[in-house]
Write a protein that holds these residues in place. Structure first.
Motif, PDB file in Angstrom:
ATOM      1  N   LEU A 166       0.793  -1.231   0.000  1.00 35.07           N
ATOM      2  CA  LEU A 166       0.000   0.000   0.000  1.00 35.07           C
ATOM      3  C   LEU A 166       0.827   1.284   0.000  1.00 35.07           C
ATOM      4  CD1 LEU A 166      -2.602  -0.967   2.762  1.00 35.07           C
ATOM      5  CD2 LEU A 166      -2.893  -1.094   0.271  1.00 35.07           C
ATOM      6  N   ALA A 167       2.059   1.219   0.471  1.00 35.90           N
ATOM      7  CA  ALA A 167       2.818   2.451   0.672  1.00 35.90           C
ATOM      8  C   ALA A 167       4.305   2.238   0.420  1.00 35.90           C
ATOM      9  CB  ALA A 167       2.605   2.952   2.102  1.00 35.90           C
ATOM     10  N   LEU A 168       5.003   3.362   0.313  1.00 34.86           N
ATOM     11  CA  LEU A 168       6.454   3.341   0.156  1.00 34.86           C
ATOM     12  C   LEU A 168       7.034   4.574   0.823  1.00 34.86           C
ATOM     13  CD1 LEU A 168       7.051   5.634  -2.211  1.00 34.86           C
ATOM     14  CD2 LEU A 168       6.287   3.781  -3.683  1.00 34.86           C
ATOM     15  N   ARG A 169       8.334   4.502   1.099  1.00 33.30           N
ATOM     16  CA  ARG A 169       9.013   5.645   1.690  1.00 33.30           C
ATOM     17  C   ARG A 169       9.447   6.567   0.564  1.00 33.30           C
ATOM     18  NH1 ARG A 169      10.094   5.873   6.473  1.00 33.30           N
ATOM     19  NH2 ARG A 169      10.543   3.677   6.766  1.00 33.30           N
ATOM     20  N   GLU A 170       9.093   7.824   0.684  1.00 38.50           N
ATOM     21  CA  GLU A 170       9.481   8.836  -0.294  1.00 38.50           C
ATOM     22  C   GLU A 170      10.522   9.730   0.368  1.00 38.50           C
ATOM     23  OE1 GLU A 170       6.962  12.335  -2.027  1.00 38.50           O
ATOM     24  OE2 GLU A 170       6.510  10.474  -3.104  1.00 38.50           O
TER      25      GLU A 170
ATOM     26  N   TYR B 224       4.969   0.287  25.175  1.00 36.77           N
ATOM     27  CA  TYR B 224       5.206   1.419  26.063  1.00 36.77           C
ATOM     28  C   TYR B 224       4.621   2.722  25.531  1.00 36.77           C
ATOM     29  CZ  TYR B 224       8.811  -1.636  28.015  1.00 36.77           C
ATOM     30  OH  TYR B 224       9.471  -2.686  28.573  1.00 36.77           O
ATOM     31  N   ASP B 225       4.593   2.854  24.211  1.00 36.18           N
ATOM     32  CA  ASP B 225       4.283   4.147  23.622  1.00 36.18           C
ATOM     33  C   ASP B 225       3.883   3.931  22.173  1.00 36.18           C
ATOM     34  OD1 ASP B 225       4.119   6.920  23.356  1.00 36.18           O
ATOM     35  OD2 ASP B 225       6.285   7.264  23.465  1.00 36.18           O
ATOM     36  N   PHE B 226       3.285   4.932  21.575  1.00 35.50           N
ATOM     37  CA  PHE B 226       3.005   4.929  20.142  1.00 35.50           C
ATOM     38  C   PHE B 226       2.969   6.370  19.684  1.00 35.50           C
ATOM     39  CE2 PHE B 226      -1.001   4.807  22.376  1.00 35.50           C
ATOM     40  CZ  PHE B 226      -1.779   5.758  21.736  1.00 35.50           C
ATOM     41  N   MET B 227       3.175   6.575  18.394  1.00 28.72           N
ATOM     42  CA  MET B 227       3.178   7.934  17.852  1.00 28.72           C
ATOM     43  C   MET B 227       2.895   7.897  16.361  1.00 28.72           C
ATOM     44  SD  MET B 227       7.279   8.561  17.839  1.00 28.72           S
ATOM     45  CE  MET B 227       7.698   7.200  18.907  1.00 28.72           C
ATOM     46  N   GLU B 228       2.490   9.051  15.850  1.00 31.15           N
ATOM     47  CA  GLU B 228       2.353   9.242  14.418  1.00 31.15           C
ATOM     48  C   GLU B 228       3.431  10.236  13.992  1.00 31.15           C
ATOM     49  OE1 GLU B 228      -1.736   9.345  12.650  1.00 31.15           O
ATOM     50  OE2 GLU B 228      -2.245   9.666  14.781  1.00 31.15           O
ATOM     51  N   ALA B 229       4.118   9.926  12.919  1.00 25.08           N
ATOM     52  CA  ALA B 229       5.152  10.799  12.359  1.00 25.08           C
ATOM     53  C   ALA B 229       5.460  10.320  10.956  1.00 25.08           C
ATOM     54  CB  ALA B 229       6.418  10.776  13.217  1.00 25.08           C
ATOM     55  N   ASN B 230       5.994  11.184  10.134  1.00 25.46           N
ATOM     56  CA  ASN B 230       6.450  10.821   8.784  1.00 25.46           C
ATOM     57  C   ASN B 230       5.343  10.237   7.909  1.00 25.46           C
ATOM     58  OD1 ASN B 230       9.071  11.553   9.644  1.00 25.46           O
ATOM     59  ND2 ASN B 230       9.454   9.489  10.383  1.00 25.46           N
TER      60      ASN B 230
ATOM     61  N   VAL C  11       6.423   8.498   4.530  1.00 25.64           N
ATOM     62  CA  VAL C  11       5.728   7.328   3.993  1.00 25.64           C
ATOM     63  C   VAL C  11       4.473   7.823   3.286  1.00 25.64           C
ATOM     64  CG1 VAL C  11       4.501   5.208   4.594  1.00 25.64           C
ATOM     65  CG2 VAL C  11       6.643   5.794   5.761  1.00 25.64           C
ATOM     66  N   MET C  12       4.277   7.360   2.064  1.00 23.61           N
ATOM     67  CA  MET C  12       3.152   7.789   1.237  1.00 23.61           C
ATOM     68  C   MET C  12       2.459   6.571   0.640  1.00 23.61           C
ATOM     69  SD  MET C  12       3.591  11.164   1.129  1.00 23.61           S
ATOM     70  CE  MET C  12       2.666  11.678  -0.292  1.00 23.61           C
ATOM     71  N   PRO C  13       1.133   6.626   0.496  1.00 23.52           N
ATOM     72  CA  PRO C  13       0.446   5.555  -0.233  1.00 23.52           C
ATOM     73  C   PRO C  13       1.010   5.466  -1.657  1.00 23.52           C
ATOM     74  CG  PRO C  13      -1.134   6.986   0.871  1.00 23.52           C
ATOM     75  CD  PRO C  13       0.205   7.649   0.983  1.00 23.52           C
ATOM     76  N   ILE C  14       1.050   4.264  -2.205  1.00 30.42           N
ATOM     77  CA  ILE C  14       1.642   4.100  -3.539  1.00 30.42           C
ATOM     78  C   ILE C  14       0.807   4.741  -4.634  1.00 30.42           C
ATOM     79  CG2 ILE C  14       3.040   2.083  -2.999  1.00 30.42           C
ATOM     80  CD1 ILE C  14       0.893   0.313  -4.194  1.00 30.42           C
ATOM     81  N   SER C  15      -0.473   5.003  -4.354  1.00 26.72           N
ATOM     82  CA  SER C  15      -1.329   5.708  -5.301  1.00 26.72           C
ATOM     83  C   SER C  15      -2.535   6.268  -4.553  1.00 26.72           C
ATOM     84  CB  SER C  15      -1.800   4.768  -6.417  1.00 26.72           C
ATOM     85  OG  SER C  15      -2.775   3.878  -5.922  1.00 26.72           O
ATOM     86  N   THR C  16      -3.263   7.161  -5.208  1.00 28.43           N
ATOM     87  CA  THR C  16      -4.477   7.699  -4.582  1.00 28.43           C
ATOM     88  C   THR C  16      -5.503   6.595  -4.360  1.00 28.43           C
ATOM     89  OG1 THR C  16      -5.284   8.364  -6.759  1.00 28.43           O
ATOM     90  CG2 THR C  16      -4.172  10.050  -5.438  1.00 28.43           C
TER      91      THR C  16
END
Length: 124
Positions: free
Chosen positions: A64-68, A111-117, A73-78
């Motif tokens: 579904l995604a790749l590192r740009e 222990y923890d979680f986060m959203e980033a990138n 991290v971005m979805p591979i397409s809309t």
């Protein structure tokens, strides 16, 4: 697949798409890649606040995604964006649940979680 006992640069070079060593996520510094699967990458990291080693799972489903670039991290397409976002929310919910199950036998401790990138991370 490399021998799991190999923790050298040779093993890390075999895994593409991971965040670079030394990347800081919140209060955690990434030290190396532990492994990669269909839904993400697991890193060995250091908690800079508490001075302990942790594992960090990154939500990065290769279908579904790749590192740009070096981080994002971005979805591979809309067409895949909605499914990627849905999966990321499930990943965060799993992390939330695991952080509340401290001390439960046979359950990994989160222990923890986060959203980033553009994605999410679970600290274990």
């Amino acid at each position: 697949m490399p021998d799991p006992d190999v923790t050298s640069a040779e093993f890390r070079q075999d895994i593409r798409g991971g965040l670079p060593e030394g990347t800081v996520l919140g209060t955690y510094e990434l030290k190396s890649i532990i492994g990669k699967g269909a839904f993400g990458i697991t890193y060995h990291a250091r908690d800079l606040t508490l001075g302990r080693d942790v594992a960090i799972k990154e939500y990065l489903p290769t279908s579904l995604a790749l590192r740009e670039g070096r981080r994002s991290v971005m979805p591979i397409s809309t067409d895949h964006a909605e499914q990627f976002a849905w999966g990321r929310e499930r990943f965060i919910e799993e992390a939330r649940t695991l952080t509340r199950l401290e001390g439960t036998p046979a359950i990994v401790r989160a222990y923890d979680f986060m959203e980033a990138n553009g994605t999410a991370y679970m600290v274990m």
